[in-house]
Design a protein around this motif. Structure first.
Motif, mmCIF file in Angstrom:
data_model
loop_
_atom_site.group_PDB
_atom_site.id
_atom_site.type_symbol
_atom_site.label_atom_id
_atom_site.label_comp_id
_atom_site.label_asym_id
_atom_site.label_seq_id
_atom_site.Cartn_x
_atom_site.Cartn_y
_atom_site.Cartn_z
ATOM 1 N N ALA A 105 -17.106 -7.832 -27.947
ATOM 2 C CA ALA A 105 -15.837 -7.001 -28.062
ATOM 3 C C ALA A 105 -15.776 -6.611 -29.496
ATOM 4 C CB ALA A 105 -14.766 -7.851 -27.429
ATOM 5 N N VAL A 106 -16.105 -7.383 -30.686
ATOM 6 C CA VAL A 106 -15.830 -7.307 -32.095
ATOM 7 C C VAL A 106 -16.795 -6.058 -32.188
ATOM 8 C CG1 VAL A 106 -16.289 -7.837 -34.341
ATOM 9 C CG2 VAL A 106 -14.985 -9.304 -32.685
ATOM 10 N N ILE A 107 -18.117 -6.116 -31.816
ATOM 11 C CA ILE A 107 -19.038 -4.915 -32.019
ATOM 12 C C ILE A 107 -18.614 -3.881 -31.263
ATOM 13 C CG2 ILE A 107 -21.497 -4.422 -31.855
ATOM 14 C CD1 ILE A 107 -22.193 -7.325 -31.752
ATOM 15 N N ASP A 108 -18.138 -4.049 -30.064
ATOM 16 C CA ASP A 108 -17.639 -2.768 -29.520
ATOM 17 C C ASP A 108 -16.659 -2.021 -30.294
ATOM 18 O OD1 ASP A 108 -16.112 -1.370 -27.226
ATOM 19 O OD2 ASP A 108 -17.768 -2.160 -26.173
ATOM 20 N N ASP A 109 -15.770 -2.526 -30.992
ATOM 21 C CA ASP A 109 -14.541 -2.048 -31.601
ATOM 22 C C ASP A 109 -15.222 -1.451 -32.754
ATOM 23 O OD1 ASP A 109 -12.299 -2.699 -30.233
ATOM 24 O OD2 ASP A 109 -12.004 -4.521 -31.207
ATOM 25 N N LEU A 145 -11.669 -7.153 -40.789
ATOM 26 C CA LEU A 145 -11.562 -8.571 -41.576
ATOM 27 C C LEU A 145 -12.350 -9.536 -40.793
ATOM 28 C CD1 LEU A 145 -7.930 -8.805 -42.939
ATOM 29 C CD2 LEU A 145 -10.252 -8.663 -44.395
ATOM 30 N N GLU A 146 -12.161 -9.459 -39.462
ATOM 31 C CA GLU A 146 -12.741 -10.255 -38.373
ATOM 32 C C GLU A 146 -14.117 -9.956 -38.333
ATOM 33 O OE1 GLU A 146 -10.134 -9.534 -35.055
ATOM 34 O OE2 GLU A 146 -8.811 -11.013 -35.516
ATOM 35 N N LEU A 147 -14.688 -8.765 -38.237
ATOM 36 C CA LEU A 147 -15.965 -8.151 -38.369
ATOM 37 C C LEU A 147 -16.900 -8.809 -39.587
ATOM 38 C CD1 LEU A 147 -18.142 -6.464 -36.943
ATOM 39 C CD2 LEU A 147 -17.207 -4.624 -38.287
ATOM 40 N N GLU A 148 -16.122 -8.595 -40.752
ATOM 41 C CA GLU A 148 -16.615 -9.168 -41.989
ATOM 42 C C GLU A 148 -16.871 -10.471 -41.920
ATOM 43 O OE1 GLU A 148 -15.685 -8.697 -46.726
ATOM 44 O OE2 GLU A 148 -14.091 -9.326 -45.298
ATOM 45 N N ARG A 149 -15.981 -11.191 -41.321
ATOM 46 C CA ARG A 149 -16.412 -12.668 -41.126
ATOM 47 C C ARG A 149 -17.343 -13.295 -40.197
ATOM 48 N NH1 ARG A 149 -13.664 -17.077 -43.053
ATOM 49 N NH2 ARG A 149 -12.183 -15.460 -44.179
ATOM 50 N N GLU A 150 -17.466 -12.545 -39.128
ATOM 51 C CA GLU A 150 -18.560 -12.622 -38.223
ATOM 52 C C GLU A 150 -19.890 -12.516 -38.774
ATOM 53 O OE1 GLU A 150 -18.454 -13.929 -35.036
ATOM 54 O OE2 GLU A 150 -16.242 -14.349 -35.286
ATOM 55 N N ILE A 151 -20.047 -11.243 -39.561
ATOM 56 C CA ILE A 151 -21.113 -10.926 -40.308
ATOM 57 C C ILE A 151 -21.584 -11.961 -41.493
ATOM 58 C CG2 ILE A 151 -22.395 -9.333 -42.075
ATOM 59 C CD1 ILE A 151 -20.457 -7.124 -40.606
ATOM 60 N N TYR A 152 -20.674 -12.645 -42.247
ATOM 61 C CA TYR A 152 -20.933 -13.482 -43.310
ATOM 62 C C TYR A 152 -21.126 -15.010 -42.770
ATOM 63 C CZ TYR A 152 -20.091 -10.097 -46.886
ATOM 64 O OH TYR A 152 -20.103 -8.746 -47.677
ATOM 65 N N HIS A 153 -20.381 -15.470 -41.772
ATOM 66 C CA HIS A 153 -20.310 -16.609 -41.342
ATOM 67 C C HIS A 153 -20.178 -17.085 -39.923
ATOM 68 C CE1 HIS A 153 -20.067 -18.349 -45.409
ATOM 69 N NE2 HIS A 153 -18.945 -17.739 -45.858
ATOM 70 N N GLY A 154 -20.112 -16.085 -39.056
ATOM 71 C CA GLY A 154 -19.889 -16.230 -37.811
ATOM 72 C C GLY A 154 -21.106 -15.937 -36.849
ATOM 73 N N GLU A 155 -20.951 -15.424 -35.605
ATOM 74 C CA GLU A 155 -21.846 -15.212 -34.734
ATOM 75 C C GLU A 155 -22.672 -14.099 -34.967
ATOM 76 O OE1 GLU A 155 -22.890 -17.072 -32.056
ATOM 77 O OE2 GLU A 155 -21.361 -18.456 -33.069
ATOM 78 N N LEU A 156 -22.373 -13.256 -35.870
ATOM 79 C CA LEU A 156 -23.353 -12.226 -36.487
ATOM 80 C C LEU A 156 -24.079 -12.451 -37.689
ATOM 81 C CD1 LEU A 156 -20.704 -9.058 -35.641
ATOM 82 C CD2 LEU A 156 -22.175 -10.087 -34.009
ATOM 83 N N SER A 157 -23.734 -13.539 -38.219
ATOM 84 C CA SER A 157 -24.386 -13.990 -39.454
ATOM 85 C C SER A 157 -26.117 -14.141 -39.378
ATOM 86 C CB SER A 157 -23.804 -15.167 -39.873
ATOM 87 O OG SER A 157 -24.042 -16.298 -39.087
ATOM 88 N N SER A 158 -26.570 -14.279 -38.284
ATOM 89 C CA SER A 158 -27.981 -14.271 -38.313
ATOM 90 C C SER A 158 -28.692 -13.195 -37.127
ATOM 91 C CB SER A 158 -28.723 -15.722 -37.897
ATOM 92 O OG SER A 158 -28.091 -16.070 -36.602
ATOM 93 N N ILE A 159 -29.650 -12.854 -37.232
ATOM 94 C CA ILE A 159 -30.233 -11.657 -36.377
ATOM 95 C C ILE A 159 -30.465 -12.617 -34.963
ATOM 96 C CG2 ILE A 159 -32.437 -10.502 -35.887
ATOM 97 C CD1 ILE A 159 -30.736 -9.318 -38.100
ATOM 98 N N LYS A 160 -30.929 -13.696 -34.930
ATOM 99 C CA LYS A 160 -30.880 -14.411 -33.650
ATOM 100 C C LYS A 160 -29.670 -14.541 -32.831
ATOM 101 C CE LYS A 160 -32.304 -18.969 -31.584
ATOM 102 N NZ LYS A 160 -32.883 -20.137 -31.905
ATOM 103 N N ASN A 161 -28.679 -14.773 -33.572
ATOM 104 C CA ASN A 161 -27.279 -14.940 -32.671
ATOM 105 C C ASN A 161 -26.834 -13.421 -32.669
ATOM 106 O OD1 ASN A 161 -27.288 -17.458 -32.935
ATOM 107 N ND2 ASN A 161 -26.040 -17.940 -34.726
ATOM 108 N N ALA A 162 -26.928 -12.836 -33.571
ATOM 109 C CA ALA A 162 -26.139 -11.347 -33.313
ATOM 110 C C ALA A 162 -26.949 -10.228 -32.467
ATOM 111 C CB ALA A 162 -26.182 -10.559 -34.847
ATOM 112 N N SER A 163 -28.177 -10.554 -32.191
ATOM 113 C CA SER A 163 -28.933 -9.425 -31.590
ATOM 114 C C SER A 163 -28.735 -9.257 -30.113
ATOM 115 C CB SER A 163 -30.561 -9.900 -31.548
ATOM 116 O OG SER A 163 -30.793 -10.882 -31.152
ATOM 117 N N LEU A 164 -28.312 -10.209 -29.329
ATOM 118 C CA LEU A 164 -28.176 -10.219 -27.834
ATOM 119 C C LEU A 164 -26.723 -9.289 -27.713
ATOM 120 C CD1 LEU A 164 -28.513 -10.413 -25.049
ATOM 121 C CD2 LEU A 164 -27.618 -12.636 -25.173
#
Length: 380
Positions: free
Chosen positions: A153-157, A71-90
């Motif tokens: 840590a979320v991506i690591d999970d 659920l946390e990963l889904e939220r990050e993908i849609y609205h969080g730090e993973l929602s844009s390539i720029k934010n998620a890439s690092l």
């Protein structure tokens, strides 16, 4: 850079959970080494419906933990730090390095041996412990560092979940797996039909867990894939996904994870425990977590930024990334979890858990002292 309400609540929960995990781990280890330790250890191995209490915790309750992670990963993908390539890439690139390098160091010592299956153990990061240690540094920690470590840590999970699904599934009962996936498809259809009542999803998820458990694929995977059919909508507080995530945070942080820690750290440490540290398996775990994690995270981040694939966020320095990498070496929950999947020999499991505890302790201490020094330098 301001923290969103959801992220802030998440960070605060993980902070408290990390401190509680530290307390119950020390408590469990202490009790397991007192005079009545035999009864204490035997309690967790007591048979309950054909499985030990520890097994029910690891395969049952931990599915709820994985549901929350999903659920946390889904939220990050849609609205969080993973929602844009720029934010998620690092953090994605950093997490990849933080998994690949530790596994490579472990395999360099264990390839071709009976313990090579433990390569997934040093790949994991314990998000609760890592954030808990970071929180001890107070308001001196830059927001960008909090966000980077959390996303990492979320991506690591997620990486650990994929590793479990691919490398720690031996035999598959395809009929049972087919039923589990059929139920998932049915729940997906309910999602598309905009049915927001959580009851059919939770009932379907429980049935799916049963057939996944019977299929040979690790049952905890059910939690993750169930999360992605829970209606997300616009992600607001009224949505099913948010309500379930909000409801699960405290039970997971203050009951399930501490219970997992207590059940899996009741280790009677013998006087000759140090002899097991000479084994390539235990040395590989310690080397992978303490050295491989920060090395992989820093190296891949550096390559990603200098190749133009990633961008270094504002106020996030290379010294911060190294410190985050050190805290990433706190494997604990996921590392212990993978240990049970990787090995069957009780002695190997015990020595592996001791190695994980040592590596996690060293990583936490090194990361805390290093970041405390770096952040103090900034103030002067």
């Amino acid at each position: 850079m301001k923290l969103t309400k959801t992220f802030n609540a998440f960070f605060e929960n993980e902070k408290s959970s990390g401190l509680l995990l530290l307390f119950v781990t020390v408590l469990s280890l202490t009790i397991a080494n007192l005079s009545f330790n035999t009864e204490y250890i035997a309690f967790w191995e007591k048979d309950l419906g054909g499985h030990s209490i520890t097994h029910w915790i690891n395969d049952g309750l931990m599915t709820i933990f994985f549901l929350l992670i999903g659920l946390e990963l889904e939220r990050e993908i849609y609205h969080g730090e993973l929602s844009s390539i720029k934010n998620a890439s690092l953090p994605i690139v950093a997490a990849f390095g933080g998994m690949l390098i530790p596994a490579a160091l472990f395999l360099a010592l264990n390839y071709g041996t009976e313990t090579q299956n433990g390569a997934g153990i040093p790949m994991a990061t314990d998000i609760a412990f890592a954030i808990g240690i970071l929180s001890l540094l107070g308001n001196k920690v830059p927001v960008s560092l909090k966000v980077f470590l959390t996303a990492l840590a979320v991506i690591d999970d997620l990486g650990a979940i994929i590793v479990i699904a691919i490398f720690y599934t031996s035999t598959i009962a395809f009929f049972n797996l087919g039923i589990a996936l059929g139920i998932w498809i049915l729940l997906f259809v309910l999602n598309r039909m905009k049915i927001h009542n959580l009851i059919p999803y939770l009932i379907g998820g429980f049935i799916m867990w049963y057939f996944m458990l019977s299929s040979g694929v690790h049952a905890t995977i059910t939690g993750v894939i169930l999360a992605f059919v829970i209606p997300f909508g616009d992600g607001s507080e009224k949505t099913s996904s948010y309500r379930l995530q909000h409801f699960l945070h405290k039970p997971v942080a203050f009951f399930i994870l501490p219970l997992f820690a207590v059940a899996n750290t009741c280790i009677a440490i013998e006087s000759d425990w140090y002899q097991g540290m000479n084994h390539p398996n235990t040395f590989g775990i310690i080397l992978g977590l303490v050295v491989g994690k920060p090395l992989g995270i820093l190296l891949f981040s550096f390559i990603g930024v200098n190749s133009g694939l990633c961008a270094l966020p504002k106020k996030l320095k290379w010294t911060h990334i190294l410190g985050a990498g050190m805290l990433g070496g706190i494997g604990f929950t996921m590392s212990i979890f993978i240990t049970f999947l990787a090995f069957k020999d009780p002695e190997t499991i015990i020595f592996s858990k001791i190695a994980i505890l040592i590596a996690s302790l060293l990583s936490g201490i090194f990361g805390f002292i290093y970041l405390k020094y770096i952040l103090a330098q900034k103030k002067t």
